[in-house]
Design an enzyme around this catalytic site. Structure first.
Site: not given
Ligand code: FCB
Length: 445
Positions: A78, A122, A167, A293, A295, A354
């Site tokens: 990607r 992006h 995002e 995505n 985290y 992500e």
């Molecule tokens: C996300 C972004 C990506 C990267 C990660 C750590 O929010 O999409 O570009 O910076 O965080």
């Protein structure tokens, strides 16, 4: 390595990157300026004054980077396409040299047996469009669809699936509401039209892709929202935050309507941005996949000062990444099962587009291995609970330019020495390679 992650046959393994974070060559071959070039030039905007001028020099070193990916045994890659390389001012004239770069990249990926999964936007909007209001201007949605068609006409014969936006939530909040990211606007709730216009752009681009027989995805930043307590005030705040972070960019796509934003004093027309027919258009092309995505989760309490209907509360007692993000692997399972319950049959197959962490560890990056292993366990648990997950793309292939944090946050499986551009695989690289091989071996039996 034992294949302890019980993921289905045909599950796809990948890595993710983004154009501005890795390419460099910002003034080469006719590329126009992006909002990130302009933002990074502002004193204090990006840590240590880092810019995207060189980044990982991927524009010139992509063959070496693809060789690394081939070494990992990836199914997919990607990456994102820099709109200002293709249309330097964001509208009209197409720059053949810019398109030719992505043409070479796609061919080289295919030759390495890796399926390209491009993201069309992006965050590196052409500055020419920002000069006309950026995503606050409805016309940007139409320009985006035009650009999508240009790129799809060139690469669609070799690229089966496309991600429209990355995002949109983070782009709206960091870029337009808080000013931490480009274009650096501080509009708070007046940023909401940038949400609607991005979604409209998605809808228009999705139609263009689907008319060409291409599969359509979007990559959303999603988070499980935890109420700080079971008090009514904290629960209401958590609900309000969930509406903004998760529902604002998913409900229109999957349910054809905006969530209730009355806690923000905002009506269903998002401050006048929504016109008749828009919601139908946003949902008209069914998503072939939802990119997630993930985290970390977010803990939310009742507001402490007026302005917003929530306040963010710290998550204590868990490990933290170098970025100070809390590490909660099970949050991925929680998020996916919540979405599965919430959207039911309206939820398309999910791909994790992500997931990863920054660490201060250089080559011996055990914290990253622990992070990835924990999240893959959580992912396998979500699959066992019935969520249809088709792939996992870790962020990121290599250390890169982490937006406003400049070169200070290292998210890569590959270490990059930004002085020499030397790439060195970290321990997590070997770990990921073995994991992919073990998964394949198990399903080949
Ligand atoms: C996300 C972004 C990506 C990267 C990660 C750590 O929010 O999409 O570009 O910076 O965080």
């Amino acid at each position: 390595m034992p294949d302890r992650f019980d993921l289905p046959a045909g599950f796809r393994w990948g890595v993710s990157t983004a154009s501005f974070q890795i390419e460099g060559a910002t003034e080469e071959d006719g590329r126009g300026a992006s909002i990130w070039d302009v933002f990074a030039a502002r004193p204090g905007a990006v840590r240590d004054g880092h810019t995207g001028a060189v980044a990982c020099d991927h524009y010139h070193r992509y063959p070496e980077d693809i060789a690394l990916m081939q070494g990992l045994g990836l199914d997919g890659y990607r990456f994102s396409i820099a709109w200002p390389r293709v249309q330097p001012t964001g509208a009209g004239a197409v720059n053949p040299a810019g398109l030719a770069f992505y043409d070479r990249l796609v061919d080289a990926l295919l030759a390495a047996g890796i399926t390209p999964l491009p993201t069309l936007f992006h965050w590196d909007l052409p500055q020419g469009l920002e000069d006309r209001g950026g995503w606050l201007n409805r016309d940007t949605a139409h320009r985006f669809a035009e650009y999508a068609a240009v790129v799809a006409d060139r690469l669609g014969d070799r690229v089966p699936a496309w991600i429209t936006l990355n995002e949109p939530f983070v782009h709206m909040v960091y870029g337009y509401a808080l000013g931490i990211h480009a274009p650096g606007r501080t509009l708070m709730l007046d940023a909401l039209p940038a949400a609607h216009h991005q979604l409209l752009g998605h809808g228009l681009a999705a139609a263009a892709l689907s008319e060409r027989g291409l599969a359509v995805m979007i990559a959303n930043n999603l988070t499980p929202v935890w109420s700080a307590s079971s008090s009514d005030a904290d629960l209401a705040a958590a609900q309000a935050y969930d509406a903004l972070h998760n529902r604002l960019f998913t409900d229109p796509l999957l349910l054809g309507r905006y969530p209730d934003l009355s806690a923000y004093g905002v009506g269903p027309d998002l401050g006048g941005a929504v016109r008749p027919g828009d919601l139908e258009l946003i949902a008209a092309t069914p998503l072939d996949g939802l990119g997630v995505n993930y985290y970390n989760p977010t803990r939310i309490a009742a507001p402490t000062d007026p302005g917003l209907p929530f306040t963010e509360a710290p998550i204590e007692g868990v490990p933290r990444t170098a970025f100070d993000w809390p590490v909660v692997p099970d949050g991925l399972r929680e998020l996916l099962t919540t979405f599965h319950t919430r959207y039911g049959t309206a939820l398309p197959p999910v791909t994790i587009t992500e997931n990863g962490c920054s660490t201060t560890a250089t080559l011996d990056d055990q914290p990253r291995i622990d992070y990835l292993a924990g999240h893959l366990d959580a992912l396998a648990a979500a699959v066992a609970d019935g969520v249809d997950v088709r792939g996992y793309y870790t962020w990121s292939l290599m250390d890169n330019l982490e937006w406003a944090e400049g070169l200070t946050q290292r998210f890569g499986l590959v270490h990059v020495d930004f002085t020499t551009q030397r790439r060195t695989p970290k321990a997590s690289f070997a770990w990921y390679r073995q994991l992919i091989a073990a998964h394949r071996a198990r399903h080949a039996r």
